[in-house]
Design a protein around this motif. Structure first.
Motif, PDB file in Angstrom:
ATOM      1  N   ASN A   1      41.615  37.160  43.506  1.00  0.00           N
ATOM      2  CA  ASN A   1      42.961  37.785  43.475  1.00  0.00           C
ATOM      3  C   ASN A   1      43.158  38.491  42.393  1.00  0.00           C
ATOM      4  O   ASN A   1      44.237  38.927  42.039  1.00  0.00           O
ATOM      5  N   ALA A   2      42.322  38.733  41.280  1.00  0.00           N
ATOM      6  CA  ALA A   2      42.487  39.494  40.061  1.00  0.00           C
ATOM      7  C   ALA A   2      42.749  40.923  40.284  1.00  0.00           C
ATOM      8  O   ALA A   2      42.075  41.379  41.243  1.00  0.00           O
ATOM      9  N   PRO A   3      43.650  41.370  39.624  1.00  0.00           N
ATOM     10  CA  PRO A   3      44.084  42.889  39.943  1.00  0.00           C
ATOM     11  C   PRO A   3      42.828  43.854  39.405  1.00  0.00           C
ATOM     12  O   PRO A   3      42.056  43.599  38.419  1.00  0.00           O
ATOM     13  N   LYS A   4      42.786  45.032  40.021  1.00  0.00           N
ATOM     14  CA  LYS A   4      41.861  46.158  39.549  1.00  0.00           C
ATOM     15  C   LYS A   4      42.058  46.491  38.211  1.00  0.00           C
ATOM     16  O   LYS A   4      43.145  46.801  38.118  1.00  0.00           O
ATOM     17  N   VAL A   5      41.025  46.817  37.696  1.00  0.00           N
ATOM     18  CA  VAL A   5      41.069  47.826  36.379  1.00  0.00           C
ATOM     19  C   VAL A   5      40.724  49.097  36.670  1.00  0.00           C
ATOM     20  O   VAL A   5      41.430  50.025  36.796  1.00  0.00           O
ATOM     21  N   ILE A   6      39.409  49.232  36.712  1.00  0.00           N
ATOM     22  CA  ILE A   6      38.821  50.513  37.288  1.00  0.00           C
ATOM     23  C   ILE A   6      38.196  50.541  38.462  1.00  0.00           C
ATOM     24  O   ILE A   6      38.527  51.426  39.340  1.00  0.00           O
ATOM     25  N   THR A   7      37.356  49.954  38.805  1.00  0.00           N
ATOM     26  CA  THR A   7      36.609  49.741  39.954  1.00  0.00           C
ATOM     27  C   THR A   7      37.028  48.390  40.855  1.00  0.00           C
ATOM     28  O   THR A   7      37.650  47.299  40.194  1.00  0.00           O
ATOM     29  N   ASN A   8      36.857  48.270  42.203  1.00  0.00           N
ATOM     30  CA  ASN A   8      37.039  46.960  42.919  1.00  0.00           C
ATOM     31  C   ASN A   8      35.805  46.220  42.619  1.00  0.00           C
ATOM     32  O   ASN A   8      34.609  46.508  42.748  1.00  0.00           O
TER      33      ASN A   8
ATOM     34  N   TYR B   1      38.547  43.043  32.808  1.00  0.00           N
ATOM     35  CA  TYR B   1      38.816  42.203  33.948  1.00  0.00           C
ATOM     36  C   TYR B   1      38.687  40.772  33.675  1.00  0.00           C
ATOM     37  O   TYR B   1      39.706  40.114  34.248  1.00  0.00           O
ATOM     38  N   PHE B   2      37.740  40.367  33.030  1.00  0.00           N
ATOM     39  CA  PHE B   2      37.411  38.928  32.955  1.00  0.00           C
ATOM     40  C   PHE B   2      38.122  38.133  31.866  1.00  0.00           C
ATOM     41  O   PHE B   2      38.612  37.002  31.932  1.00  0.00           O
TER      42      PHE B   2
ATOM     43  N   VAL C   1      40.100  28.634  30.990  1.00  0.00           N
ATOM     44  CA  VAL C   1      38.700  28.596  31.163  1.00  0.00           C
ATOM     45  C   VAL C   1      38.061  28.604  32.599  1.00  0.00           C
ATOM     46  O   VAL C   1      37.206  29.352  32.947  1.00  0.00           O
ATOM     47  N   TYR C   2      38.540  27.717  33.326  1.00  0.00           N
ATOM     48  CA  TYR C   2      38.048  27.868  34.740  1.00  0.00           C
ATOM     49  C   TYR C   2      39.034  28.611  35.744  1.00  0.00           C
ATOM     50  O   TYR C   2      39.674  28.079  36.450  1.00  0.00           O
ATOM     51  N   PHE C   3      38.829  30.067  35.675  1.00  0.00           N
ATOM     52  CA  PHE C   3      39.322  30.858  36.519  1.00  0.00           C
ATOM     53  C   PHE C   3      39.055  31.035  37.741  1.00  0.00           C
ATOM     54  O   PHE C   3      39.389  31.809  38.462  1.00  0.00           O
TER      55      PHE C   3
END
Length: 436
Positions: free
Chosen positions: A391-398, A373-374, A383-385
Motif C-alpha cells: 500500500n506504499a505510495p509511489k515515488v518515481i516508479t511502481n 520509498y523504504f 520497523v516491521y512495515f
C-alpha cells in the motif's frame, strides 16, 4: 557526470579519514538542498517516541516479528554500496589520472541518489542515523557482522551482489531486520528469509511477465522462442514454458522452442515464422553480441513476416543504430521505468545540475527512489512495515512486492520480490512503456 566533483562530494560527506580506516561513517548532510520539494510532507510526530511493541493476533505472512509494532523517535539505517575506496585511494587521496575507474561509477551514482533522498528526508524532520559502508572495502561485511557494528540497525539498504548479499541476508534474518537488495537481479541462492526484499526482479519473474504479456497482447499469434544450446538459456526457456503451463487462459498459444547458433541461416529461421499472423519472437540471449546476431538474422525476414521481437532485461542498454535494425519492433522487460517527467525526477535533475553540473544517471534515480520509498515506509509504519509494503505510495516508479514461496507448501515467504515488470519498446530517441 563530473565524477571528480562527485567523489569530492562523497568524501566530504563520509568523513574521509574515518571512512577509509573503518569503511563506514555516520551520514551527514553533505550540501544544502535548497529546501525539499514543497509537495513532500513532514512525518507525523510520534506520541510515544519510545519503542512500542504490540503482538498482533495473527502475524502477517506467519512471521512473528511482523506482528509487532516497533516505532522509534530515531532510526538507524545501514547503507551498503560498492565504492571501492580502498582500491581507488590505495596510495593517496588524489584520484589517479583524475578519472574515476568505470567499475566505481554504478555504486557511486546509486549512493549519490540515495544521499539526496536522505538529505531531503532529514530536512523534512526525519530523525535518521545513517551509516554508509563500502561493501568492497578491506574490512569485509562478515567482519562488520562479527564486530557487532550492525546489531542496532533498523533497516539495511544495499546495492550489493554475492557474497555480500548472502552475508547480509543471513545476518538480517538472524536479527529480524528488513534488508532491501536494491540492484542485484538474483536471489543469490537465498530461499528462507522473509526479511529480504529483492527490488531488481529475478529473470524468472521477467519470463513470467513477458510470456503473459505476449499471450494477452496478440489474439492470433505464433510464439517462437530462440535459444542457444547453453545451460543458462535452456533454463530460461524452461522458465518460459513453466509460465505457459501455469497460465489459465483459453487464448494462450503454445511456445515453439528453437535452438540456434551462429551458423543458423535466416532461411532456416524463416521456417518457424508465419505470414498470416503476428510472430512473437522471444530471444533469450542476455549478451549484446548474441542479441544483435539473432536480430540480424531476423531482419532478413522482416519484410515478409510480421515480427514482434522480445528480448531480455539486459537489452535496455543496447543501442540498435545499425541500418539493418531499422524498422524492427523490439521490446524488453524492466522492473524500472522513468520518463523523467514526474515531480521527483525533475527535483533530482535540478539538484544534480546545480551541484554536479551534470545529469543524474539511471542508477542515481534508483538510489533516490528506493531510499525515499523504504524510509517513508519505515517512518510511517515502524520497523516491521512488511504488511504495508503493497500500500506504499509511489515515488518515481511502481513497485509490487509480493511474497515468494520457493518450497511447496511453505507458509512463510522465502523472500519478497518486486513483481512489477514493464514491457518497453525500444525507440530511436526514447524507449516507450507499453503496459501500466
Amino acid at each position: 557526470m563530473n565524477h571528480l566533483v562527485s567523489i569530492k562530494h562523497l568524501l566530504s560527506g563520509l568523513a574521509l579519514l574515518v571512512l577509509i580506516s573503518s569503511c563506514s561513517s555516520t551520514r551527514k548532510s553533505t550540501s544544502k538542498v535548497d529546501g525539499p520539494p514543497p509537495s513532500l510532507s513532514k512525518p507525523k510526530p510520534e506520541k510515544k517516541p519510545e519503542d512500542n511493541k504490540k503482538e498482533a493476533a495473527k502475524a502477517p505472512f506467519n512471521v512473528p516479528a511482523f506482528g509487532k509494532e516497533v516505532k522509534k523517535a530515531s532510526y538507524n539505517i545501514a547503507f551498503f554500496a560498492p565504492l571501492y575506496l580502498d582500491s581507488v585511494f590505495a596510495n593517496s587521496t588524489e584520484i589517479p589520472g583524475r578519472t574515476m575507474p568505470r567499475y566505481v561509477l554504478p555504486g557511486l551514482e546509486f549512493y549519490e541518489g540515495a544521499q539526496l533522498a536522505l538529505d531531503t528526508l532529514q530536512q523534512l524532520g526525519y530523525n535518521l542515523k545513517v551509516t554508509v559502508y563500502d561493501s568492497k572495502a578491506r574490512q569485509s561485511v562478515s567482519s562488520l557482522i562479527r564486530s557487532k557494528a550492525l546489531d542496532e540497525t533498523d533497516l539495511i539498504l544495499g546495492a550489493v551482489s554475492n557474497p555480500e548479499l548472502k552475508e547480509l541476508s543471513d545476518f538480517a534474518k538472524s536479527k529480524e531486520i528488513n534488508f532491501v537488495s536494491g540492484t542485484y537481479p538474483n536471489d543469490g541462492g537465498i530461499s528462507d528469509n522473509p526479511f529480504l526484499y529483492i527490488s531488481n526482479s529475478t529473470l524468472k519473474t521477467h519470463c513470467d511477465a513477458l510470456q503473459n504479456y505476449i499471450q494477452d497482447a496478440f489474439t492470433n499469434k505464433n510464439i517462437v522462442l530462440f535459444r542457444r544450446n547453453t545451460a543458462f538459456e535452456t533454463r530460461l526457456a524452461a522458465d518460459f514454458k513453466a509460465s505457459y503451463e501455469k497460465m489459465e487462459s483459453t487464448r494462450k498459444s503454445r511456445i515453439r522452442e528453437v535452438v540456434w547458433n551462429e551458423a543458423t541461416t535466416p532461411e532456416e529461421i524463416s521456417k518457424y515464422l508465419l505470414t498470416d499472423r503476428t510472430n512473437a519472437v522471444i530471444i533469450t540471449a542476455l549478451d549484446e553480441a548474441g542479441a544483435k546476431s539473432m536480430l540480424r538474422k531476423l531482419s532478413v525476414s522482416a519484410a515478409t513476416y510480421p515480427l514482434q521481437i522480445f528480448g531480455m532485461p539486459t537489452w535496455d542498454v543496447i543501442k540498435l543504430k545499425e541500418p539493418e535494425f531499422k524498422g524492427l519492433q523490439v521490446y524488453y522487460s524492466s522492473p524500472y521505468f522513468n520518463d523523467k517527467t514526474d515531480y521527483y525526477s525533475r527535483y533530482i535533475s535540478d539538484y544534480f545540475r546545480r551541484v554536479y553540473k551534470a545529469r543524474p544517471s539511471d542508477m542515481a534515480f534508483k538510489g533516490f527512489d528506493l531510499t525515499y520509498y523504504f524510509i517513508k515506509l519505515l517512518y510511517s509504519n515502524g520497523v516491521y512495515f512488511n504488511s504495508m509494503v503493497s500500500n506504499a505510495p509511489k515515488v518515481i516508479t511502481n513497485y509490487n512486492f509480493l511474497p515468494v514461496y520457493l518450497k511447496e507448501g511453505e507458509q512463510t515467504p522465502s523472500y519478497f520480490e518486486n513483481k512489477n515488470i514493464y514491457i518497453i519498446q525500444k525507440g530511436d530517441s526514447a524507449d516507450i512503456k507499453m503496459n501500466k
